[in-house]
Write a protein that holds these residues in place. Structure first.
Motif, PDB file in Angstrom:
ATOM      1  N   LEU A  84       0.845  -1.185   0.000  1.00  0.00           N
ATOM      2  CA  LEU A  84       0.000   0.000   0.000  1.00  0.00           C
ATOM      3  C   LEU A  84       0.890   1.248   0.000  1.00  0.00           C
ATOM      4  O   LEU A  84       1.870   1.316   0.741  1.00  0.00           O
ATOM      5  N   ASN A  85       0.556   2.204  -0.811  1.00  0.00           N
ATOM      6  CA  ASN A  85       1.272   3.480  -0.820  1.00  0.00           C
ATOM      7  C   ASN A  85       0.403   4.514  -1.518  1.00  0.00           C
ATOM      8  O   ASN A  85      -0.715   4.217  -1.958  1.00  0.00           O
ATOM      9  N   PHE A  86       0.902   5.725  -1.620  1.00  0.00           N
ATOM     10  CA  PHE A  86       0.182   6.772  -2.333  1.00  0.00           C
ATOM     11  C   PHE A  86       1.186   7.713  -2.960  1.00  0.00           C
ATOM     12  O   PHE A  86       2.177   8.082  -2.320  1.00  0.00           O
ATOM     13  N   ASN A  87       0.942   8.098  -4.190  1.00  0.00           N
ATOM     14  CA  ASN A  87       1.851   8.992  -4.906  1.00  0.00           C
ATOM     15  C   ASN A  87       1.203  10.357  -5.103  1.00  0.00           C
ATOM     16  O   ASN A  87       0.098  10.452  -5.649  1.00  0.00           O
ATOM     17  N   GLY A  88       1.877  11.383  -4.644  1.00  0.00           N
ATOM     18  CA  GLY A  88       1.397  12.753  -4.714  1.00  0.00           C
ATOM     19  C   GLY A  88       2.171  13.570  -3.704  1.00  0.00           C
ATOM     20  O   GLY A  88       2.916  13.026  -2.879  1.00  0.00           O
ATOM     21  N   VAL A  89       2.032  14.881  -3.750  1.00  0.00           N
ATOM     22  CA  VAL A  89       2.680  15.726  -2.750  1.00  0.00           C
ATOM     23  C   VAL A  89       2.068  15.385  -1.392  1.00  0.00           C
ATOM     24  O   VAL A  89       0.864  15.501  -1.196  1.00  0.00           O
ATOM     25  N   GLY A  90       2.892  14.941  -0.470  1.00  0.00           N
ATOM     26  CA  GLY A  90       2.420  14.407   0.796  1.00  0.00           C
ATOM     27  C   GLY A  90       2.593  12.913   0.889  1.00  0.00           C
ATOM     28  O   GLY A  90       2.623  12.345   1.977  1.00  0.00           O
ATOM     29  N   GLY A  91       2.702  12.250  -0.269  1.00  0.00           N
ATOM     30  CA  GLY A  91       2.913  10.805  -0.282  1.00  0.00           C
ATOM     31  C   GLY A  91       1.860  10.068   0.514  1.00  0.00           C
ATOM     32  O   GLY A  91       0.681  10.443   0.543  1.00  0.00           O
ATOM     33  N   SER A  92       2.291   9.031   1.207  1.00  0.00           N
ATOM     34  CA  SER A  92       1.347   8.203   1.953  1.00  0.00           C
ATOM     35  C   SER A  92       0.807   8.867   3.208  1.00  0.00           C
ATOM     36  O   SER A  92      -0.106   8.325   3.844  1.00  0.00           O
ATOM     37  N   THR A  93       1.332  10.056   3.573  1.00  0.00           N
ATOM     38  CA  THR A  93       0.700  10.774   4.681  1.00  0.00           C
ATOM     39  C   THR A  93      -0.689  11.279   4.282  1.00  0.00           C
ATOM     40  O   THR A  93      -1.496  11.621   5.151  1.00  0.00           O
ATOM     41  N   ILE A  94      -0.984  11.325   2.991  1.00  0.00           N
ATOM     42  CA  ILE A  94      -2.351  11.645   2.551  1.00  0.00           C
ATOM     43  C   ILE A  94      -3.317  10.572   3.040  1.00  0.00           C
ATOM     44  O   ILE A  94      -4.450  10.856   3.437  1.00  0.00           O
ATOM     45  N   MET A  95      -2.842   9.301   3.052  1.00  0.00           N
ATOM     46  CA  MET A  95      -3.736   8.159   3.282  1.00  0.00           C
ATOM     47  C   MET A  95      -3.580   7.509   4.655  1.00  0.00           C
ATOM     48  O   MET A  95      -4.383   6.653   5.014  1.00  0.00           O
ATOM     49  N   TYR A  96      -2.548   7.872   5.427  1.00  0.00           N
ATOM     50  CA  TYR A  96      -2.311   7.122   6.656  1.00  0.00           C
ATOM     51  C   TYR A  96      -3.363   7.453   7.712  1.00  0.00           C
ATOM     52  O   TYR A  96      -4.142   8.394   7.586  1.00  0.00           O
ATOM     53  N   THR A  97      -3.376   6.641   8.785  1.00  0.00           N
ATOM     54  CA  THR A  97      -4.378   6.839   9.839  1.00  0.00           C
ATOM     55  C   THR A  97      -3.978   7.920  10.831  1.00  0.00           C
ATOM     56  O   THR A  97      -4.753   8.230  11.732  1.00  0.00           O
ATOM     57  N   ALA A  98      -2.772   8.459  10.703  1.00  0.00           N
ATOM     58  CA  ALA A  98      -2.256   9.502  11.597  1.00  0.00           C
ATOM     59  C   ALA A  98      -1.862   8.967  12.963  1.00  0.00           C
ATOM     60  O   ALA A  98      -1.645   9.736  13.892  1.00  0.00           O
ATOM     61  N   HIS A  99      -1.760   7.651  13.102  1.00  0.00           N
ATOM     62  CA  HIS A  99      -1.243   7.047  14.333  1.00  0.00           C
ATOM     63  C   HIS A  99       0.254   7.331  14.377  1.00  0.00           C
ATOM     64  O   HIS A  99       0.965   7.103  13.404  1.00  0.00           O
ATOM     65  N   PHE A 100       0.793   7.821  15.532  1.00  0.00           N
ATOM     66  CA  PHE A 100       2.120   8.425  15.506  1.00  0.00           C
ATOM     67  C   PHE A 100       3.011   7.996  16.674  1.00  0.00           C
ATOM     68  O   PHE A 100       3.572   8.847  17.382  1.00  0.00           O
ATOM     69  N   PRO A 101       3.192   6.698  16.894  1.00  0.00           N
ATOM     70  CA  PRO A 101       4.149   6.265  17.916  1.00  0.00           C
ATOM     71  C   PRO A 101       5.584   6.406  17.421  1.00  0.00           C
ATOM     72  O   PRO A 101       5.830   6.615  16.232  1.00  0.00           O
ATOM     73  N   ARG A 102       6.503   6.280  18.347  1.00  0.00           N
ATOM     74  CA  ARG A 102       7.923   6.257  18.012  1.00  0.00           C
ATOM     75  C   ARG A 102       8.469   4.844  18.241  1.00  0.00           C
ATOM     76  O   ARG A 102       7.964   4.104  19.077  1.00  0.00           O
ATOM     77  N   LEU A 103       9.541   4.496  17.526  1.00  0.00           N
ATOM     78  CA  LEU A 103      10.289   3.301  17.905  1.00  0.00           C
ATOM     79  C   LEU A 103      10.780   3.449  19.340  1.00  0.00           C
ATOM     80  O   LEU A 103      11.076   4.561  19.792  1.00  0.00           O
ATOM     81  N   HIS A 104      10.889   2.335  20.050  1.00  0.00           N
ATOM     82  CA  HIS A 104      11.370   2.346  21.423  1.00  0.00           C
ATOM     83  C   HIS A 104      12.903   2.262  21.448  1.00  0.00           C
ATOM     84  O   HIS A 104      13.520   1.780  20.485  1.00  0.00           O
ATOM     85  N   PRO A 105      13.535   2.674  22.526  1.00  0.00           N
ATOM     86  CA  PRO A 105      14.994   2.533  22.611  1.00  0.00           C
ATOM     87  C   PRO A 105      15.487   1.110  22.356  1.00  0.00           C
ATOM     88  O   PRO A 105      16.525   0.915  21.718  1.00  0.00           O
ATOM     89  N   SER A 106      14.741   0.123  22.827  1.00  0.00           N
ATOM     90  CA  SER A 106      15.167  -1.270  22.631  1.00  0.00           C
ATOM     91  C   SER A 106      15.179  -1.671  21.161  1.00  0.00           C
ATOM     92  O   SER A 106      15.912  -2.587  20.766  1.00  0.00           O
ATOM     93  N   ASP A 107      14.379  -1.014  20.342  1.00  0.00           N
ATOM     94  CA  ASP A 107      14.296  -1.380  18.929  1.00  0.00           C
ATOM     95  C   ASP A 107      15.596  -1.131  18.187  1.00  0.00           C
ATOM     96  O   ASP A 107      15.819  -1.707  17.121  1.00  0.00           O
ATOM     97  N   PHE A 108      16.444  -0.295  18.717  1.00  0.00           N
ATOM     98  CA  PHE A 108      17.720   0.008  18.075  1.00  0.00           C
ATOM     99  C   PHE A 108      18.828  -0.948  18.526  1.00  0.00           C
ATOM    100  O   PHE A 108      19.942  -0.866  18.010  1.00  0.00           O
ATOM    101  N   ARG A 109      18.517  -1.866  19.480  1.00  0.00           N
ATOM    102  CA  ARG A 109      19.550  -2.733  20.072  1.00  0.00           C
ATOM    103  C   ARG A 109      19.093  -4.187  20.102  1.00  0.00           C
ATOM    104  O   ARG A 109      19.334  -4.927  21.049  1.00  0.00           O
ATOM    105  N   VAL A 110      18.439  -4.618  19.041  1.00  0.00           N
ATOM    106  CA  VAL A 110      17.834  -5.947  19.001  1.00  0.00           C
ATOM    107  C   VAL A 110      18.896  -7.046  19.071  1.00  0.00           C
ATOM    108  O   VAL A 110      18.709  -8.061  19.748  1.00  0.00           O
ATOM    109  N   ARG A 111      20.006  -6.855  18.391  1.00  0.00           N
ATOM    110  CA  ARG A 111      21.073  -7.865  18.427  1.00  0.00           C
ATOM    111  C   ARG A 111      21.650  -8.007  19.831  1.00  0.00           C
ATOM    112  O   ARG A 111      21.831  -9.113  20.347  1.00  0.00           O
TER     113      ARG A 111
END
Length: 532
Positions: A84-111
């Motif tokens: 799924l994607n969208f092409n246009g000025v704004g890209g897929s932010t035109i179509m997304y649900t606007a849910h806006f979490p961040r990756l957690h600190p642990s996500d950068f240290r999985v190994r």
């Protein structure tokens, strides 16, 4: 031939807009090429009564169904999750649900933490100031102090929980599990020229009110005022290189289908985790026979989607249906690794409000809940406006066989090879899906829901396109370095979700934009030395 520019950005979506705005203060000549056009909010589905029907047509999130002139086809036949994607000025932010979490600190240290995948060459703390800057630019609503997520300080208060959210929150309290009002980019107050949300309907088919932050109404106006040039209806075919192996510009087709060459000193790719490897692979040459920036052989590999397990059921009392933004709270109860579960890493729950009547009729009939005949209307009245829903968004580990290549037959309207996706759900993700389904059933049961239905994975759930041009310090195990520069082509940068090393268990847009701002910040002091 067009006049040379200092920086050429390919793609005007979430990351392209952010990097353009950030680099504007250098006063360089910055040009962005976008294959779509500016969108007209007055024509968005939420401005009319047929918004649900259009979700199956010209505003489908799938480019293969939508098939607008600005889209390119994707061969995703060999994947249980469709792109799924969208092409246009704004890209897929035109179509997304606007849910806006961040990756957690642990996500950068999985190994380091779990012995799988690889650690990122950057960490959460390095991105923290860019997360905060992006929250301000996009306009985030939420509630500070979540004990299970990275701490944020949203500039606007959270979305109301509503009937659905309150009922689901009480169910989580009953189970003793974490929940919190979710961060979103839907304005709850008037914010920097954007009017607050007035609940026109579901956010996914675009927001006619302008309450949902898409980069055409957040970053781009500021970037254009600062002197950035944005050229629409420009489909880039390939990135060219000179005799020194440096990027020299791009070949693209303009709005009339005429082939053009745009020279540039620096090229930045912001085309998403499918479009970016497609472009790099299609930029093969005698010097780069396996595709541009692909000495590692990893361009297109390690595609991560986020498999979703969706559950919903029905309660006696009315819920919010399609009124108000769909995702009003989240849970990180099962986000971090617990060896007792039989898999590593984890997932987040996203809680939705419900759906509209057309979608209810289509999906409940498909699940066998809505009969034809004498009872049809009575059953529909019991179901419509009484749905509670949630989804487990599962972390996807990188696996090289999950990949994007160039399709040997399928092409877009300009004759450019289309991307082909080959993807399977890994064993770890499959176990995670089942765990999420079991816990989701418990939540809905605690909320008093019956007739519980499950979709695993969501077929049209390939919103998050990650990992196909990964970041790292080892050129044999990554495509770009720790500040987004190609190991092979020193004046080529990538700023979209393809640079992700691991996927986390949350929606990635906030992190994608923070990375784009971080890369721009790393570029600025190095611009004079890019050719060393």
């Amino acid at each position: 031939m067009n006049e040379p520019v200092d920086v050429l950005i390919i793609g005007a979506g979430a990351s392209g807009a952010a990097v353009a705005w950030s680099l504007a203060d250098t006063r360089m000549h910055i040009l962005c090429l976008e294959q779509g056009d500016w969108m007209n909010p007055a024509k968005y589905p939420s401005a009319g009564r047929d918004w649900e029907a259009r979700f199956y047509g010209d505003y489908s999130p799938s480019p293969n169904i939508r098939a607008r002139a600005e889209d390119y086809p994707v061969n995703d036949d060999n994947s249980p999750i469709k792109v799924l994607n969208f092409n246009g000025v704004g890209g897929s932010t035109i179509m997304y649900t606007a849910h806006f979490p961040r990756l957690h600190p642990s996500d950068f240290r999985v190994r380091t933490l779990d012995g799988v995948a690889d650690d990122w060459p950057i960490d959460y703390d390095m991105l923290a100031p860019f997360f905060a800057e992006n929250d301000r630019m996009m306009g985030v609503s939420g509630l500070a102090g979540d004990p299970a997520s990275p701490l944020t300080a949203p500039p606007m208060p959270p979305q109301p929980l509503g009937r659905s959210g309150a009922r689901l929150a009480k169910a989580m309290n009953k189970l003793g599990w974490h929940w919190w009002p979710s961060d979103t980019t839907v304005a709850t107050t008037d914010y920097e020229g954007r009017a607050r949300c007035i609940n026109l309907g579901h956010c996914t088919p675009a927001c006619a009110q302008g309450a949902k932050a898409s980069t055409d109404i957040t970053y781009w106006p500021a970037a254009l005022r600062a002197g950035v040039e944005l050229r629409t209806h420009c489909r880039v075919r390939e990135i060219t290189t000179n005799e020194h192996g440096m990027a020299s510009g791009v070949v693209y087709y303009d709005k009339d289908g005429i082939e053009q060459f745009q020279p540039a000193e620096v090229v930045v790719i912001a085309c998403n985790g499918v479009g970016t490897p497609r472009l790099l692979l299609n930029s093969a040459s005698s010097r780069f026979p396996d595709g541009l920036a692909n000495s590692s052989g990893l361009v297109g590999k390690n595609l991560m989607f986020h498999p979703y397990a969706q559950l919903y059921g029905y309660v006696d009392e009315p819920t919010d249906s399609n009124r108000a933004p769909p995702t009003c709270l989240w849970s990180k109860e099962f986000y971090e690794t617990d060896p007792a579960r039989g898999f590593v890493r984890g997932y987040a729950f996203q809680f939705g409000r419900g759906i509209g009547p057309v979608m209810e009729a289509v999906t409940s009939e498909a699940k066998g809940l809505l009969p034809w005949g004498a009872d049809h209307h009575a059953v529909f009245r019991r179901l419509n406006g009484h749905r509670l829903g949630l989804a487990a968004i599962c972390e996807d580990l990188p696996e090289e066989h999950n990949r994007v290549t160039l399709d040997p037959v399928l092409k877009d309207s300009h004759g450019i090879p289309a991307p082909r996706v080959d993807y399977t759900i890994g064993e770890n993700s499959a176990k995670m899906l089942e765990h999420g389904i079991a816990r989701g059933r418990e939540i809905l049961a605690a909320a008093g829901a019956t007739d519980i239905c499950v979709n695993r994975p969501i077929l049209y759930g390939g919103w998050h396109l990650l990992g196909t041009a990964r970041m790292g310090t080892d050129p044999t195990r990554s495509v770009v370095n720790e500040w987004g520069r190609s190991h092979d082509v020193k004046n080529l940068f990538i700023v979209d979700g393809s640079v992700f090393v691991t996927s986390g268990g949350v929606n990635p847009t906030s992190t994608i934009q923070a990375i784009a701002l971080y890369v721009a910040d790393q570029m600025k002091p190095r611009l004079a030395n890019l050719f060393d």
